[in-house]
Scaffold this active site. Structure first.
Site, PDB file in Angstrom:
ATOM      1  N   SER A 120      -2.668   0.661  -4.200  1.00 51.49           N
ATOM      2  CA  SER A 120      -3.329   1.975  -3.655  1.00 51.49           C
ATOM      3  C   SER A 120      -4.398   2.435  -4.028  1.00 51.49           C
ATOM      4  O   SER A 120      -4.562   2.093  -5.165  1.00 51.49           O
ATOM      5  CB  SER A 120      -2.001   3.024  -3.598  1.00 51.49           C
ATOM      6  OG  SER A 120      -2.385   4.256  -3.208  1.00 51.49           O
ATOM      7  N   ALA A 121      -5.164   3.023  -3.235  1.00 49.90           N
ATOM      8  CA  ALA A 121      -6.469   3.575  -3.376  1.00 49.90           C
ATOM      9  C   ALA A 121      -6.170   5.158  -4.298  1.00 49.90           C
ATOM     10  O   ALA A 121      -6.964   5.580  -4.731  1.00 49.90           O
ATOM     11  CB  ALA A 121      -7.419   3.929  -2.287  1.00 49.90           C
ATOM     12  N   LYS A 133      -8.635   6.588   5.869  1.00 50.62           N
ATOM     13  CA  LYS A 133      -7.465   6.017   5.359  1.00 50.62           C
ATOM     14  C   LYS A 133      -7.840   4.795   4.564  1.00 50.62           C
ATOM     15  O   LYS A 133      -8.685   4.255   4.829  1.00 50.62           O
ATOM     16  CB  LYS A 133      -6.719   5.341   6.589  1.00 50.62           C
ATOM     17  CG  LYS A 133      -5.825   6.621   7.318  1.00 50.62           C
ATOM     18  CD  LYS A 133      -5.181   6.329   8.391  1.00 50.62           C
ATOM     19  CE  LYS A 133      -4.221   7.508   9.048  1.00 50.62           C
ATOM     20  NZ  LYS A 133      -3.350   7.276   9.975  1.00 50.62           N
ATOM     21  N   LYS A 135     -11.139  -0.641  -1.929  1.00 48.97           N
ATOM     22  CA  LYS A 135     -10.925  -1.510  -0.681  1.00 48.97           C
ATOM     23  C   LYS A 135     -12.054  -1.459   0.383  1.00 48.97           C
ATOM     24  O   LYS A 135     -12.551  -0.170   0.305  1.00 48.97           O
ATOM     25  CB  LYS A 135      -9.500  -1.212   0.054  1.00 48.97           C
ATOM     26  CG  LYS A 135      -8.300  -1.442  -0.854  1.00 48.97           C
ATOM     27  CD  LYS A 135      -7.260  -0.715  -0.169  1.00 48.97           C
ATOM     28  CE  LYS A 135      -5.768  -0.607  -0.911  1.00 48.97           C
ATOM     29  NZ  LYS A 135      -4.779   0.176  -0.507  1.00 48.97           N
ATOM     30  N   THR A 175       1.538  10.229   3.781  1.00 49.99           N
ATOM     31  CA  THR A 175       0.681  11.504   3.235  1.00 49.99           C
ATOM     32  C   THR A 175      -0.683  11.545   3.896  1.00 49.99           C
ATOM     33  O   THR A 175      -1.323  12.568   3.355  1.00 49.99           O
ATOM     34  CB  THR A 175       0.668  10.954   1.516  1.00 49.99           C
ATOM     35  OG1 THR A 175       0.316   9.537   1.652  1.00 49.99           O
ATOM     36  CG2 THR A 175       1.970  11.300   0.830  1.00 49.99           C
ATOM     37  N   ASP A 209       0.593  -1.226   0.026  1.00 46.67           N
ATOM     38  CA  ASP A 209      -0.057   0.006  -0.105  1.00 46.67           C
ATOM     39  C   ASP A 209       1.039   0.981   0.136  1.00 46.67           C
ATOM     40  O   ASP A 209       2.306   1.067   0.170  1.00 46.67           O
ATOM     41  CB  ASP A 209      -1.027   0.053   1.523  1.00 46.67           C
ATOM     42  CG  ASP A 209      -1.822   1.254   1.483  1.00 46.67           C
ATOM     43  OD1 ASP A 209      -2.405   1.469   0.597  1.00 46.67           O
ATOM     44  OD2 ASP A 209      -1.625   1.876   2.418  1.00 46.67           O
ATOM     45  N   LEU A 210       0.575   2.342  -0.220  1.00 49.33           N
ATOM     46  CA  LEU A 210       1.275   3.559  -0.539  1.00 49.33           C
ATOM     47  C   LEU A 210       1.084   4.535   0.915  1.00 49.33           C
ATOM     48  O   LEU A 210       1.961   4.449   1.571  1.00 49.33           O
ATOM     49  CB  LEU A 210       0.832   4.303  -1.784  1.00 49.33           C
ATOM     50  CG  LEU A 210       1.712   5.538  -1.769  1.00 49.33           C
ATOM     51  CD1 LEU A 210       3.345   5.352  -2.184  1.00 49.33           C
ATOM     52  CD2 LEU A 210       1.190   6.592  -3.008  1.00 49.33           C
ATOM     53  N   ASP A 211      -0.132   5.234   1.208  1.00 45.19           N
ATOM     54  CA  ASP A 211      -0.254   5.876   2.171  1.00 45.19           C
ATOM     55  C   ASP A 211      -0.305   5.458   3.393  1.00 45.19           C
ATOM     56  O   ASP A 211      -0.998   4.235   3.581  1.00 45.19           O
ATOM     57  CB  ASP A 211      -1.415   6.738   1.922  1.00 45.19           C
ATOM     58  CG  ASP A 211      -1.493   7.962   0.758  1.00 45.19           C
ATOM     59  OD1 ASP A 211      -0.417   8.107   0.256  1.00 45.19           O
ATOM     60  OD2 ASP A 211      -2.689   8.144   0.049  1.00 45.19           O
ATOM     61  N   GLU A 260      -0.199  -3.325   4.729  1.00 43.57           N
ATOM     62  CA  GLU A 260      -1.303  -2.408   4.610  1.00 43.57           C
ATOM     63  C   GLU A 260      -1.343  -1.610   6.069  1.00 43.57           C
ATOM     64  O   GLU A 260      -1.217  -2.338   7.116  1.00 43.57           O
ATOM     65  CB  GLU A 260      -2.588  -3.236   4.530  1.00 43.57           C
ATOM     66  CG  GLU A 260      -3.220  -2.994   2.970  1.00 43.57           C
ATOM     67  CD  GLU A 260      -3.751  -1.690   2.844  1.00 43.57           C
ATOM     68  OE1 GLU A 260      -3.962  -0.797   3.803  1.00 43.57           O
ATOM     69  OE2 GLU A 260      -4.182  -1.304   1.784  1.00 43.57           O
ATOM     70  N   ASP A 261      -1.776  -0.531   5.995  1.00 44.18           N
ATOM     71  CA  ASP A 261      -2.104   0.344   7.107  1.00 44.18           C
ATOM     72  C   ASP A 261      -3.719   0.608   7.542  1.00 44.18           C
ATOM     73  O   ASP A 261      -3.749   1.205   8.499  1.00 44.18           O
ATOM     74  CB  ASP A 261      -1.207   1.550   7.050  1.00 44.18           C
ATOM     75  CG  ASP A 261      -2.071   2.661   6.310  1.00 44.18           C
ATOM     76  OD1 ASP A 261      -2.458   2.220   5.147  1.00 44.18           O
ATOM     77  OD2 ASP A 261      -2.317   3.893   6.897  1.00 44.18           O
TER      78      ASP A 261
HETATM   79  P1  B16 Z   1      -6.297  10.324  -4.001  1.00 40.80           P
HETATM   80  P2  B16 Z   1      -3.512   4.021  -0.093  1.00 40.80           P
HETATM   81  C1  B16 Z   1      -5.484   6.092  -0.096  1.00 40.80           C
HETATM   82  O1  B16 Z   1      -4.240   5.633  -0.333  1.00 40.80           O
HETATM   83  C2  B16 Z   1      -5.337   7.203   1.076  1.00 40.80           C
HETATM   84  O2  B16 Z   1      -5.023   6.290   2.303  1.00 40.80           O
HETATM   85  C3  B16 Z   1      -6.790   7.786   1.369  1.00 40.80           C
HETATM   86  O3  B16 Z   1      -6.791   8.658   2.503  1.00 40.80           O
HETATM   87  C4  B16 Z   1      -7.023   8.642  -0.055  1.00 40.80           C
HETATM   88  O4  B16 Z   1      -8.228   9.260  -0.068  1.00 40.80           O
HETATM   89  C5  B16 Z   1      -6.846   7.865  -1.076  1.00 40.80           C
HETATM   90  O5  B16 Z   1      -5.751   7.068  -1.242  1.00 40.80           O
HETATM   91  C6  B16 Z   1      -7.306   8.562  -2.464  1.00 40.80           C
HETATM   92  O6  B16 Z   1      -6.170   9.463  -2.737  1.00 40.80           O
HETATM   93  O7  B16 Z   1      -7.061  11.504  -3.464  1.00 40.80           O
HETATM   94  O8  B16 Z   1      -4.752  10.785  -4.039  1.00 40.80           O
HETATM   95  O9  B16 Z   1      -6.603   9.565  -5.209  1.00 40.80           O
HETATM   96  O10 B16 Z   1      -3.544   4.147   1.590  1.00 40.80           O
HETATM   97  O11 B16 Z   1      -4.660   3.294  -0.516  1.00 40.80           O
HETATM   98  O12 B16 Z   1      -2.338   4.150  -0.532  1.00 40.80           O
HETATM   99 MG    MG Z   2      -3.026   3.120   3.340  1.00 40.81          MG
END
Ligand code: B16
Ligand code: MG
Length: 217
Positions: free
Chosen positions: A113-114, A44, A144, A16, A8-10, A168-169
């Site tokens: 990542s989302a 998240k 997710k 972030t 996962d990224l964030d 994953e976090d």
């Molecule tokens: P964006 P992950 C997610 O990333 C974040 O945890 C979540 O807070 C955010 O709304 C989502 O990405 C969308 O991000 O606005 O940059 O498209 O944890 O799945 O890496």
């Molecule tokens: Mg995350």
């Protein structure tokens, strides 16, 4: 049998969440209400669209489709201004050690990542070249805890889902990994991520011996 790793990224590679928070808070304040750190926890791993829906619920605001779309753009522009200045110093502790461990053994690595901003973030912090495939918010239709993002990542790595390890976090992310039949590893609060197969506060807690058992699973 080949094994694959999905990050996962964030919250796993970079923190972030604090920038997402500032951008959502700015929008909330402009709309006349507060947005707390605690409420940000619910965001998240959740898609941008779903985050805005939750935010408007918190503020008790009914939006037209036009307003909704405009606020999505506003939030992302503010977020992009924050991540513009990101660099390698924002990589979370010991992430490069784990990535190097896998690269040294030629184990395929994916991002799952989302976020729709995943690629530029990896580029800014200098980690893009580690990833054999990037599956992010631009590639999925179901968020997710749906397993779609991780299943696409596994297919693109050419690895069976049951031979994939996911870091994953977010609880939704752990649930997505479990639904995909993968080995789920929670990075963060073990109480929140208790559904994971394994839990670590962060990568500094994960020793080489454990990584070795994962790659010989
Ligand atoms: P964006 P992950 C997610 O990333 C974040 O945890 C979540 O807070 C955010 O709304 C989502 O990405 C969308 O991000 O606005 O940059 O498209 O944890 O799945 O890496
Ligand atoms: Mg995350």
């Amino acid at each position: 049998r080949s094994i694959g790793f999905i990050f996962d990224l964030d919250g796993v590679i970079v923190d972030t969440a604090k920038y997402h928070y500032l951008a959502w808070k700015k929008l909330a304040n402009e709309l006349g209400f507060e947005f707390t750190h605690q409420q940000n926890e619910l965001f998240k791993g959740v898609s941008r669209k779903r985050c805005l829906e939750i935010l408007l619920d918190i503020g008790n605001i009914n939006a037209t489709q036009e307003q909704f779309d405009a606020w999505m753009v506003d939030k992302n522009e503010d977020y992009l201004a924050y991540i513009e200045n990101m660099n390698a110093s924002e990589i979370l502790p010991d992430v490069p050690r784990v990535l190097d461990f896998l690269k040294d053994r030629q184990i395929p690595i994916a991002l799952g990542s989302a976020s729709k901003n995943a690629r530029p973030i990896l580029e800014k912090v200098g980690l893009l070249s580690y990833f054999d495939t990037i599956v992010d918010g631009n590639n999925v239709t179901k968020a997710k805890p749906d397993p779609e993002v991780f299943l696409i990542a596994a297919r693109s790595l050419g690895v069976n889902p049951s031979d994939c390890v996911v870091f994953e976090d977010a609880l939704a992310g752990i649930q997505a990994a479990n639904a995909a039949g993968m080995i789920s590893i929670g990075i963060g609060d073990a109480k929140i991520l208790s559904e994971a197969n394994y839990n670590f506060a962060d990568f500094t807690e994960m020793d080489t011996e454990f990584l070795q058992t994962l790659v010989t699973y």
